[in-house]
Structure formats: structure tokens, C-alpha cells
Scaffold this active site. Structure first.
Site, PDB file in Angstrom:
ATOM      1  CD  GLU A 160      39.427 -28.898  20.973  1.00  0.00           C
ATOM      2  OE1 GLU A 160      38.952 -27.910  19.581  1.00  0.00           O
ATOM      3  OE2 GLU A 160      38.741 -30.158  20.519  1.00  0.00           O
ATOM      4  N   GLY A 161      44.026 -25.756  22.192  1.00  0.00           N
ATOM      5  CA  GLY A 161      44.372 -24.414  22.304  1.00  0.00           C
ATOM      6  C   GLY A 161      45.046 -23.598  24.540  1.00  0.00           C
TER       7      GLY A 161
END
Length: 828
Positions: free
Chosen positions: A501-502
């Protein structure tokens, strides 16, 4: 006398600029009047007066718009156009998606504290608390994480069935569709508790409730799509996954090579308009067991079936995994974590238009969908894992440090161990403060993408630190993997949360400040928009208005930074009177300095700042730690200022403020212009760096509270799965912890009498002798006996037959447990 008058005048001017919110025109009148009065007075005349008037008159002339346009705005507009690179559509979507919240106040240098302190932090409802105390605790109790990770490489069928039956996969789905419709704070609390029992279970529950089809459907789906999918997703009839990452597109989603070409094809016996898809994805959680696949791809219309535009942009669709052409690959093995994860791909898969999330009208709007949903899910799921890890490390390491002795002293009382315990406790308090505040903001309707990026980065990095410290304290107890090891799997899986997620490197160096500067700065978007207008005259007029306001903003922040730095924060504002008043003042000072320095960095580097990733990362650090320190202070106020919690508040806040100062110092030390960096340093740190890392005294108070039962320890560890069942790996240590506390007074009597257990192979019954001598009572002897047996059980590690492989054999697990129990009985 003249010098004193000047000093008072300069101080009054700086204070006014720092605290007053007048317009530039009002300030011109005030300063002009003061300068005139000084000129006519006996304190100023001759050359000094001429110099001041020469400096003042050009500034005063800026109030005349025609002169300002030619003198300042026009050349500045040309400069801005030169240094600003073109903005891609994905960048524009990322910046425009979501909202700016409390972080914007900190960014702008003069935070409105009431916005923070009057924010009502979300609390669990009666229904949500009952769910945590009931189904969530029952789920945790039924999970054997060794079985999950070593034997099954998956949750057991019974666990999966329980998860579906109790709607764990439908926490965010409204009740009208059969879901639980929980708040963000409850969603976060559920994920946090489960993850302290089993990371695989936590991830399996987390993913469908964060970035997944349900979230996208709720915000963008058609009514038909909602009515079809949401009831099935709520009860686990459909298992979702979302496929975004591919071999060529990780952080750079715009580089994806997955395509959907608009065409006609056959669907359910009819020719319909749709898309022919080709894709290759990997790292997709739940993909191996998914029944419905969320897919991101680039849509194209080469035949003009929808209009004149060929490149339609990133689009999202929902595809049943039984659709012809869809291929679900084998499983990945993410660091021996047992959650389902793997690749999938499709070749010439035809889907009708109504499979696009939101229908045909939403073609090309997929990236904005993903950014907005990610900004919410990213603020709930991974921060919950980080906060849970901190609480769990505090819960278990504090207990272990109390029962484990070396040199006849609990290891928690050694200063070296105390240092690790302090970091665990302080960071846990900080992470939990951020989790609560951010989830509450989401419950109040915010979509704060910058704040959620901050939480994702710092709670997962905090998790890395606290688990490493916990492993150091546990020593050999932590590194010997087996059924009784409650740390090893968390230690193994840390890089997963760091990456997903990043990735954290990207989040820190590009996203937090890159998006934060555009979202939070009060004038930057106006200036960039004006500079990009095709109508040059309109662009100049709008740029001039924004720039004029920007100048006043920058001057006031510079005055605040200098005044607050010169007085070591004494003249900075604080919204409260109490033990944390000074921390609010120091945070106000750091906020002003941050706003001032970031303005100059953007002025000198423009769009090139995003390529200066080290500088951008330091700006991200400063903004992040300001947010986290404000969350800590807010939590202390909201919980009624419990005096026993103050060491945790002081440690966390000092730690955050020290890191803000360090980040600003590194920015100035590495500023592209050494001269400008030096000038900025004189304004920001006029008396040097005054903030210090938390001292040993406050660290001692933190660690001391972690190794004894207390309400403070309970508050710190609230929300983790707790048990004192001696047959449970977690409960075994907690049972020993309470047994040691119960036998403490008797142990003191024995120590004073210099009576200690017999060494192995030596005759004697030390407890019976102590009772016979009247040193302790029979009841006290029983407490000591129970305590020593419990300690022995708690510190034992697993071992395995030399001719057996550890992995994937239930018989090995049973043998290991029997071996440990046999050794314990022999020792007892």
C-alpha cells in the site's frame, strides 16, 4: 537609550507579525506610522532613517496593484512557469483526491488549536464493543498461529467458516446489504486485536475491508452492482481481491501495461458493447481463493465506439474469477506468512460494460477511485497492525522482562533492557495516539490522504522498531521458532507491511510532502492554477492576488519562527494551562519554522523539489512528527490527563519534537544554496538547537510502568488479545507474570534470609526449610512454588527431533510440545 528603543520597536514588530492576522495594507499603515513617529522622535534621524524609508517605500508600493503587477507579479509568474514541470493526470488526480485536515494547520505555521482539541474522537458503540469482546475474542481463541503458519499454511477451514459466518469480511458494508456497518475506529480495533493473535488472520480480514471491491462499490458502484455483490461479500459468499500491481507497475501505476480495448462481443448469448482485457498482476492478497476479481487497467477506444478519445485512462472493473480467460496462478510465499497471496492474469477476456465499477460513465476514472479509497483504507488497516504490534510488544515484553531474571534481578531493571522497554512503550503510545485520531477523522467524513500516508509510514516503521526491541529483550526465547514462540512470525513479516500500500521509501520521499505541499499550502494551488491558464491576462491577475496573500503569509511565518526561536518558545501560544503547556508552545514554534523553510524550498526548487527526494523526505519527517506529537497531546487531554500516563506523553512528545528539529536542521544543512541555508538557520535557530531527545529519567518512568500490573499498563496494552491460560503461548507468560507478582513479598523474605533454590543435583527442599524456619508461611511457599514453575514454563523454548523437518508436520509440533512439558516436569 536609543538602542533600547530600537530593541523594543523591533520586538514589538516581530510579536505583531507573529501573532496578529492583519492584512498587508493594515500592516503598511501600522509600520509606516511607527516609522514616521520614530523619525520625528529624538531616537531616529539622519542616515538610519533614510535607510529604513528606502526599505519601507518599495514594500508600501506593493499595495498599488498596477505597480505590483509590473514590479513583482509578472517576473515571478515567468519564474514560476519556468521552474514548474507539467503535471501528469495521475499526479493531478492524487493531489485533488481526498481532503486536507489537521495536518494543513501544522503545515501553515499558525495552528488553530481549537480545531484539534474540540474534535470529538470516535468511541466504540455498545454493539461494536460487544463484537470485540465476543466474536473477535472467540476468533482469536480458536486460532493456533503455529498450526496456521507451519502446518496448514492457511487459516483452518473452521476459522474461515467462523470469519464468514460472523461477517468479519463485511465490517464496512451497510446493514441494509447484510454487513456490520462499523465505524472506522471499530474496523481498526478489530483488525488490531486479530493481528496480535495471528498476522495471517489479521491480513485476511483486513484486505476485504480496506482497498477492495466493497469499498469501491460503496462509493462508485451502480445500484445494481451494490445489490448483487455487497450482500454476498458481507457473508463471505464471495471472496474479493483487488489486482493493481503488475511486473512493470508497482508504485508507478501509470506504467501498467494491462489493457482493456472497447469492442463488441458475446455475453450471455447476446452481442453487447464491452472491453477485451489482457493483464498480468502479482502480489495480490486473497487472489488464490478469490471468487471476484477487482481489476485496474488502461482503457482504449481505437475504433471510436464511445467517442473521439482513444486513450480513456485507468479503469476499474469487477470480474468473476470463473470468467473464461481468467487465470489464477500459484501462491506467493511472502516471508512464510500464511495469508493467501498470488498472481493472476487474463488473455482476451471479454467483459460487458456493466462490469465496470460504476458502469460505462466511470471509464477512465479508476485512478481517482483508487487514490481516494486508498487514502481511507491506508489510514485504518496498516496503522492498526503497527499499533497492535506496539501494544502486543508492550504486553509481552513488559511481562517477560519482569519474570526473567539474570544475576537474581529481573532483566527489566537493567538499564540496557530498560532503554529498549522505553522505546517500546513510548512508540506504542505514539502509534496508538495517531491511530485513534486518524480513524476518528475518517469517521467524521475526512479523506485525509496526507495524514493516512503519515500513519502508514510511521506506524509500520514503529512496528519494525518495537518488534526488533522486543526480540532483543527476549533473546534466545525470541529466536527459537516453534509453537510457544509468539514473536518470530511478527518479526519475519515486518517487511510486508513496510512494502504494501505504498512502499515506505516512496511514501516518505514522494507522497507525504509532495502531496502535502500542494494540499496544505494556502496559496500554492492558486498560484500553480493561475500559471497554467491559457488566458495570460486572467492568469496574471489571479497569480497576483495569490502571490500578494502568499507574501504576507511568508513574512508572518518568518517573524513567528524568529520570535519563538529567540525566546525558546516562551512567547509561542498554548491553548491550555497544564503539564503539557510547554509542549504545545514548542510545537507551535516548530510549525512556524516548518512553514517558513518549506516556502523557501519551494521558491528555490519549484517542481524540482520532488526530484530532491532526500530533502522531500526530511520535510515529510518534520510534518509527520508534528502530526504525531499533536495526536499524543490530544489523547492526553481527551483521557482526562491521567498523571500516571504523563511519562509516556512526555517521552513521545519529546521524541517527536526532537525529530522535527533534526529534520529541519538536516534540511538547512543540505539546502541547495548554502547562503540561503545559513540565513534561514539564523531565523529558525537564532539561539541554536534547544530540543533534546527524551532523557533517561523520563525513560526510566516509562519502563518502570511496563513491568508491573497497573491501570497505566492496562491502558497502554488495551485492545490486544489477552489471556492468562497457562497452556496458551501468550497466556503462559502472562500467567507467570501474575504469579511472580503474587509471590513478590515472599521472595523478598527469602532473599533477605539468603535462602535460594537448590542447584541441580544437590539435595534439599528449600521451600520446606524456609517454612520450618518461620521465614515464610505455607501459603507463601505455595505462591513461590507456583511462581517458579510458571517462570520455568514461560522461559522454555521449543525443540525438535534431529531426524525431523520442522516445516509442515503436525507430529513435529506435538513432539516439540511434549519435549518442553517433559523438561518442565523434570525441572519442577
Amino acid at each position: 537609550m536609543t538602542f533600547l528603543v530600537w530593541l523594543i520597536a523591533i520586538g514589538a514588530l516581530a510579536f505583531g507579525l507573529a501573532r496578529a492576522t492583519w492584512s498587508f495594507a493594515v500592516w503598511t499603515i501600522v509600520i509606516g506610522g511607527a516609522l514616521l513617529a520614530l523619525t520625528l522622535s529624538p531616537f531616529l534621524g539622519g542616515i538610519p532613517a533614510i535607510i529604513l524609508w528606502v526599505l519601507f517605500i518599495p514594500l508600501a508600493l506593493l499595495n498599488i496593484s498596477s505597480l505590483r503587477l509590473s514590479m513583482l507579479s509578472k517576473p515571478m509568474l515567468a519564474y514560476v512557469k519556468r521552474i514548474l514541470p507539467p503535471m501528469s493526470q495521475t499526479e493531478r488526480d492524487a493531489i485533488e483526491a481526498g481532503t486536507a485536515w489537521w495536518e494543513a494547520e501544522l503545515f501553515r505555521g499558525n495552528p488553530e488549536w481549537d480545531q484539534l482539541l474540540k474534535h470529538n474522537v470516535s468511541e466504540l458503540t455498545v454493539e461494536e464493543q460487544a463484537y470485540l469482546d465476543g466474536p473477535v475474542d472467540e476468533l482469536c481463541a480458536m486460532i493456533d498461529d503455529w498450526e496456521v503458519t507451519n502446518d496448514l499454511n492457511d487459516l483452518s477451514p473452521e476459522t474461515w467458516e467462523y470469519i464468514k459466518k460472523n461477517k468479519f469480511l463485511g465490517m464496512i458494508i451497510p446493514k441494509k446489504y447484510g454487513g456490520l456497518e462499523f465505524s472506522a475506529i471499530a474496523h481498526s480495533a478489530v483488525v488490531m486485536k486479530i493481528s496480535t493473535r495471528s498476522g495471517a488472520a489479521g491480513v485476511s480480514v483486513m484486505v476485504p475491508n480496506s482497498l477492495g471491491p466493497a469499498e469501491l462499490l460503496l462509493h462508485y458502484g451502480t445500484e445494481e452492482q451494490k445489490n448483487h455483490y455487497l450482500p454476498r461479500l458481507a457473508v463471505g459468499e464471495e471472496i474479493p481481491c483487488f489486482a493493481l500491481t503488475g511486473p512493470n507497475a508497482g508504485s508507478d501505476a501509470g506504467a501498467m501495461t494491462d489493457t482493456g480495448v472497447v469492442c463488441k462481443g458475446m455475453h450471455e448469448g447476446k452481442e453487447v458493447l464491452g472491453l477485451r482485457l489482457n493483464w498480468e498482476k502479482r502480489y495480490i492478497t486473497l487472489a488464490p481463493v478469490a471468487t471476484v476479481l477487482g481489476l485496474a487497467f488502461k482503457a482504449y477506444d481505437p475504433d471510436g465506439l464511445l467517442g473521439d478519445q482513444e486513450d480513456l485512462g485507468i479503469t476499474c472493473a469487477l470480474i468473476p474469477t470463473t470468467t473464461p480467460g481468467v487465470e489464477i496462478g500459484n501462491r506467493h510465499n511472502p516471508l512464510n506468512s500464511a495469508f493467501q497471496n498470488g498472481p493472476n492474469w487474463g488473455k482476451d477476456v471479454f467483459i460487458p460494460m456493466d462490469w465496470i465499477i460504476g458502469g460505462q460513465d466511470q471509464i477512465g476514472k479508476g485512478w481517482r477511485m483508487l487514490v481516494e479509497c486508498l487514502s481511507v483504507g491506508r489510514g485504518i488497516s496498516l496503522p492498526a497492525l503497527g499499533s497492535g504490534a506496539g501494544k502486543f510488544a508492550s504486553y509481552m515484553t513488559g511481562a517477560y522482562a519482569a519474570i526473567r531474571k539474570q544475576f537474581n534481578v529481573p532483566i527489566g531493571k537493567f538499564e540496557g533492557v530498560e532503554e529498549a522497554l522505553t522505546r517500546i512503550g513510548g512508540l506504542s503510545y505514539m502509534m496508538e495516539s495517531g491511530r485513534r485520531l486518524t480513524a476518528s477523522a475518517i469517521d467524521h467524513g475526512e479523506k485525509p490522504s496526507v495524514v493516512t500516508a503519515i500513519l502508514k509510514y510511521h506506524n509500520t516503521e514503529g512496528m519494525r522498531q518495537v518488534i526488533n526491541d522486543a526480540m532483543d529483550v527476549h533473546g534466545g526465547r525470541g529466536i527459537c521458532i516453534g509453537p510457544s514462540n509468539y514473536l518470530a512470525r511478527a518479526y519475519q513479516s515486518i517487511p510486508i507491511s513496510i512494502t504494501v500500500e505504498g512502499a515506505n521509501i516512496l511514501t516518505r520521499s514522494l507522497i507525504i510532502f509532495g502531496q502535502g505541499a500542494m494540499r496544505c499550502h494556502p496559496h500554492l494551488i492558486e498560484e500553480v492554477t493561475a500559471a497554467s491558464l491559457d488566458n495570460k491576462e486572467e492568469g496574471l491577475q489571479r497569480f497576483d492576488q495569490a502571490l500578494f496573500k502568499h507574501l504576507g503569509y511568508a513574512v508572518c511565518n518568518g517573524a513567528r519562527s524568529f520570535l519563538y526561536g529567540l525566546t525558546r518558545s516562551r512567547l509561542a501560544p498554548s491553548p491550555i494551562q497544564g503539564p503539557t503547556r510547554g509542549y504545545f508552545k514548542r510545537l507551535a514554534r516548530m510549525s512556524a519554522s516548518y512553514a517558513f523553510v518549506s516556502d523557501f524550498a519551494m521558491l528555490f526548487l519549484g517542481g524540482g523539489l520532488k526530484r530532491k527526494e532526500k530533502l522531500s523526505g526530511r520535510f515529510a519527517d518534520a510534518l509527520s512528527y508534528m502530526y504525531l506529537s499533536s495526536a499524543v497531546l490530544k489523547r492526553f487531554e481527551d483521557t482526562g490527563r491521567p498523571a500516571e500516563d504523563l511519562p509516556f506523553v512526555e517521552w513521545s512528545t519529546k521524541y517527536c519534537l526532537y525529530n522535527v528539529q533534526h529534520a529541519l536542521d538536516e534540511i538547512l544543512r543540505n539546502f541547495p544554496s548554502k547562503v540561503v541555508g545559513l540565513i534561514l538557520r539564523l531565523i529558525v535557530f537564532p539561539t541554536g538547537k534547544s530540543l533534546r531527545y527524551p532523557n533517561d529519567e523520563v525513560g526510566h518512568e516509562v519502563a518502570k510502568r511496563m513491568i508491573v500490573p497497573s491501570e497505566t499498563r492496562d491502558r497502554l496494552t488495551e485492545g490486544v488479545y489477552k489471556t492468562t491460560d497457562p497452556s496458551d503461548p501468550i497466556g503462559c507468560v502472562q500467567y507467570a507474570f501474575h504469579a511472580v507478582i503474587a509471590a513478590n513479598e515472599a521472595e523478598k523474605k527469602l532473599k533477605k534470609a539468603r535462602i535460594k533454590p537448590s542447584e541441580l543435583g544437590m539435595p534439599g527442599n528449600w521451600l520446606e526449610d524456609a517454612v520450618a524456619q518461620g521465614i515464610i508461611t505455607q501459603e507463601e511457599a505455595k505462591l513461590v512454588e507456583v511462581s517458579h514453575k510458571a517462570i520455568r514454563e514461560a522461559i522454555m523454548v521449543d525443540d525438535f527431533p534431529p531426524d525431523k523437518e520442522i516445516a509442515s508436520q503436525k507430529t513435529v509440533k506435538k513432539t516439540a510440545r511434549k519435549s518442553t512439558k517433559k523438561a518442565t516436569k523434570q525441572a519442577a
